[in-house]
Design a protein around this motif. Structure first.
Motif, PDB file in Angstrom:
ATOM      1  N   ASN A 509      18.877 -24.302 113.073  1.00  0.00           N
ATOM      2  CA  ASN A 509      20.149 -23.524 112.787  1.00  0.00           C
ATOM      3  C   ASN A 509      21.517 -24.202 113.365  1.00  0.00           C
ATOM      4  O   ASN A 509      21.625 -24.619 114.430  1.00  0.00           O
ATOM      5  N   LEU A 510      22.266 -24.833 112.209  1.00  0.00           N
ATOM      6  CA  LEU A 510      23.394 -25.612 112.262  1.00  0.00           C
ATOM      7  C   LEU A 510      24.283 -24.641 113.222  1.00  0.00           C
ATOM      8  O   LEU A 510      24.582 -23.522 112.845  1.00  0.00           O
ATOM      9  N   CYS A 511      25.247 -25.394 113.906  1.00  0.00           N
ATOM     10  CA  CYS A 511      26.149 -24.663 114.881  1.00  0.00           C
ATOM     11  C   CYS A 511      27.579 -24.686 114.337  1.00  0.00           C
ATOM     12  O   CYS A 511      27.967 -25.722 113.827  1.00  0.00           O
ATOM     13  N   ALA A 512      28.368 -23.619 114.512  1.00  0.00           N
ATOM     14  CA  ALA A 512      29.647 -23.424 114.157  1.00  0.00           C
ATOM     15  C   ALA A 512      30.686 -24.506 114.918  1.00  0.00           C
ATOM     16  O   ALA A 512      30.220 -24.284 116.183  1.00  0.00           O
ATOM     17  N   TYR A 513      31.307 -25.204 114.349  1.00  0.00           N
ATOM     18  CA  TYR A 513      32.149 -26.084 115.107  1.00  0.00           C
ATOM     19  C   TYR A 513      33.116 -25.385 116.093  1.00  0.00           C
ATOM     20  O   TYR A 513      33.508 -24.233 115.670  1.00  0.00           O
ATOM     21  N   PRO A 514      33.336 -25.826 117.303  1.00  0.00           N
ATOM     22  CA  PRO A 514      33.141 -27.159 117.910  1.00  0.00           C
ATOM     23  C   PRO A 514      31.634 -27.353 118.638  1.00  0.00           C
ATOM     24  O   PRO A 514      31.372 -28.339 119.097  1.00  0.00           O
TER      25      PRO A 514
END
Length: 533
Positions: A509-514
Motif C-alpha cells: 500500500n503506497l504511502c501518501a507523501y511525505p
C-alpha cells in the motif's frame, strides 16, 4: 513517453466489468446530422464524422491500470471532429467515444505519451468501463515527424502548433467531449475525470493549473512537468559522452547499476532488488573500478574502468552549469541507464557511439537549435548549458507546467492523484517530488485535494520489478464521489529473480507523501509487512 511494454498480466479487472447503467440508451441517433451543432466559439469545425463502431481492447493503450486481455468489444458512437483555429493554420483532430449501452454517467479525458497527445485506441479502456471518453491528437498525427509540425520553417518554431500541444487542445477536447455526451444521451455527465501518464500526466497537471474547472478528478501518473528543464536534462548523458570522448557499453552501465542496487538494496530491511530509500544510498561508483562484469549478450567478461565510474557518477548527479550550480536532477541509482545513456556498439564493449533518447534529441534539434539537420554530437558543454537556459527562458510559460499554486482547482472542488516510479528511467522522480513540496509550501492543506504517491522500484509508467498502483483510478473515483481520501494506493509488484531467490507476487500500500513505505518485519511479499512513516 509511455512504453508499450506490457507488465505482468493479471485477471480481468473491474474495468472490463460493465458498469451499472445510468442511461439505458441514446436519445439521438449516431449520425453526422445529430452532432451538426457541435463546436466552440474559438474554433472552426471542418468536419464531424459519426458512426456506430466496435471498440476493441488494446493492452498497449492501458493507462494507470493493470494490463488485461480480452476479446470482448463495446458498441460505441464514434465521433471524429476535425477543426482549426482561425489564423493559426492548424488542424486538430479530436476523438469522442460514446458507449451505446450502459453509460455510467461519467466522462473521461484520456492522455497521451511522448509527442503523442492522445489516440483513438486509448479510449477503449474508458468505454469498457462505461465512460464517455475523448482524446485529441493535439494538432499533429501520431506518426508525424516533429520537424513537420514543430517548425514553421527552418529557424522558426511553429508556435501555434506548440500551443496546441502544450495546452489549448486539452481544454477544447474536454469541452467538445462533454457537449457531445450531452447531445447523445440527452443529459450532461455527472462527473468528469482525466486519466494520463507521462505526457498524459503533464496534461493532467496542465488542466489543474490552467483549466481548473474542467475535471472533477485528475489522475496524473509520472507527470512530464518541468518539461523545459527535464527534457534538456535527458540529453545530459549523451552530451557527456561526446565531451568525455567516452561511450560506455550497455554491459558496463548495467553492471554499475547492479552494484549500486546491491549496495543500497537492504537499507530498507528487505533484499528485493529495490532501493526504497534513495536518499540514504551513498554508493560511490569508483569503488567498483577494476571489478569484473559478465556481459550476457556474448557471455564475455569485462573490467569496469575509471572512465565508466566517472561517467555514471556525473549522470547520477545530473546537469550543472560552469559554476557548479545544479540545472536539474539526475537519475536514481537503480534506474536503468541505457534509456538516456544508450549506445550502439560493434562489440559489447568496443567501438560505441551515443544513441540519444528521441524526444531529447528532437528538443535539442527542432525547438532549441531550430535546425532539423544539426549534428547533435557537435553540441559541446557550453552550448548545452546555453540551450538549457534558452529552453527555460522560451518555453517555461508555454509547457513548463509547474505552477504550484492550485487555488483555482481547490476552489472548483477538484481532487487529484499523482504517482511516480522511483526507478523512472525517463522522467526524474525528484522533479515531481519537488513540485509537490512547493505546492505544499503554498497550501498547508494541499492533501485535502491533491495527493502524491512514490512507487518504489517502479519504472516509467509501468511496474519494472517495483510496486505499480494499478488501482489508482478507482481510488480517484472513490475520492471524488464518496469523499474517501486515499491515505494509501494498492499496488502490486511482479515476480522477479533476485540473486538465486524467486520472489512471489508482492502487494503493498503506497504511502501518501511525505510518508514513505517502511518495512516492519514479516513476509516481504505481503502488504501487512509494511507501514507508512
Amino acid at each position: 513517453m509511455v512504453s508499450s511494454t506490457s507488465v505482468y498480466l493479471f485477471g480481468l479487472s473491474q474495468l472490463l466489468t460493465t458498469a451499472s447503467s445510468a442511461n439505458t440508451g441514446a436519445t439521438k441517433s449516431c449520425t453526422r446530422d445529430a452532432f451538426a451543432s457541435l463546436g466552440l466559439p474559438n474554433i472552426n469545425v471542418l468536419s464531424v464524422d459519426a458512426k456506430l463502431d466496435q471498440a476493441h481492447w488494446d493492452v498497449d493503450d492501458t493507462l494507470n491500470a493493470y494490463p488485461v486481455q480480452t476479446d470482448k468489444t463495446v458498441e460505441v458512437c464514434q465521433l471524429t471532429v476535425n477543426y482549426t483555429h482561425p489564423g493559426w493554420n492548424d488542424k486538430v483532430t479530436t476523438w469522442i467515444s460514446l458507449p451505446v449501452d450502459n453509460w455510467n454517467g461519467r466522462f473521461v479525458g484520456m492522455g497521451g505519451g511522448g509527442w503523442t497527445m492522445g489516440s483513438l485506441g486509448a479510449l477503449s479502456q474508458a468505454v469498457f468501463g462505461g465512460y464517455a471518453a475523448a482524446s485529441t491528437n493535439g494538432g499533429h498525427d501520431e506518426l508525424a515527424t516533429v520537424k513537420s509540425w514543430g517548425l514553421a520553417s527552418e529557424g522558426n518554431v511553429n508556435w501555434a502548433n506548440m500551443q496546441d500541444f502544450s495546452s489549448v487542445t486539452l481544454d477544447e477536447t474536454a469541452s467538445l467531449g462533454k457537449a457531445a455526451t450531452k447531445m447523445f444521451y440527452g443529459k450532461p455527465h455527472k462527473y468528469a475525470y482525466w486519466n494520463g501518464c507521462s505526457t498524459g500526466g503533464r496534461q493532467g497537471l496542465m488542466m489543474a493549473q490552467r483549466y481548473p474547472t474542467q475535471y472533477d478528478g485528475i489522475l496524473a501518473g509520472a507527470p512530464a512537468i518541468n518539461w523545459d528543464k527535464f527534457i534538456p536534462a535527458e540529453f545530459w548523458p549523451q552530451m557527456l559522452m561526446d565531451v568525455l570522448d567516452y561511450y560506455p557499453s550497455t554491459c558496463e552501465l548495467e553492471a554499475i547499476t547492479e552494484y549500486a542496487i546491491n549496495a543500497c538494496d537492504e537499507l530498507d530491511g528487505v533484499k528485493d532488488g529495490i532501493i526504497s530509500l534513495p536518499g540514504l544510498c551513498k554508493f560511490d561508483p569508483t569503488t567498483v573500478i577494476g571489478k569484473t562484469a559478465q556481459c550476457v549478450s556474448n557471455n564475455s567478461t569485462i573490467k569496469l574502468t575509471a572512465k565508466a565510474a566517472k561517467y555514471v557518477s556525473l549522470v547520477w548527479a545530473g546537469p550543472s552549469d560552469a559554476y557548479g550550480s545544479s540545472l536539474w536532477y539526475g537519475l536514481s541509482h537503480d534506474a536503468p541507464l541505457t534509456s538516456l545513456a544508450g549506445t550502439n556498439c560493434t562489440t559489447p564493449s568496443k567501438h560505441c557511439k551515443g544513441v540519444p533518447f528521441q524526444i531529447s534529441a528532437d528538443w535539442q534539434q527542432i525547438f532549441l537549435s531550430r535546425n532539423s539537420s544539426v549534428d547533435l554530437s557537435t553540441i559541446n558543454y557550453a552550448e548545452y548549458v546555453r540551450h538549457f537556459r534558452q529552453s527555460v527562458n522560451e518555453y517555461s510559460s508555454v509547457i513548463g507546467t509547474r505552477d504550484p499554486n492550485l487555488t483555482g482547482f481547490k476552489q472548483a472542488g477538484g481532487k487529484m492523484i499523482s504517482w511516480h516510479g522511483m526507478k523512472d528511467q525517463l522522467i526524474f522522480f525528484n522533479g515531481t517530488e519537488n513540485y509537490y513540496q512547493k505546492a505544499m509550501d503554498i497550501d498547508a492543506n494541499l492533501q485535502d485535494y491533491y495527493r502524491f504517491f512514490a512507487a518504489p522500484g517502479a519504472e516509467h509508467c509501468k511496474a519494472g520489478i517495483g510496486f505499480y498502483p494499478g488501482s489508482s483510478f478507482e481510488a480517484l473515483v472513490d475520492w471524488v464521489e464518496n469523499e474517501t481520501a486515499p491515505d494509501t494506493l494498492q499496488a502490486i509488484a511482479t515476480p522477479t529473480a533476485t540473486g538465486t531467490a524467486q520472489l512471489p507476487l508482492r502487494t503493498a500500500n503506497l504511502c501518501a507523501y511525505p510518508k514513505i513505505l517502511t518495512y516492519v518485519g514479516g513476509d516481504a511479499s505481503k502488504a501487512a509487512s509494511f507501514t507508512c512513516k
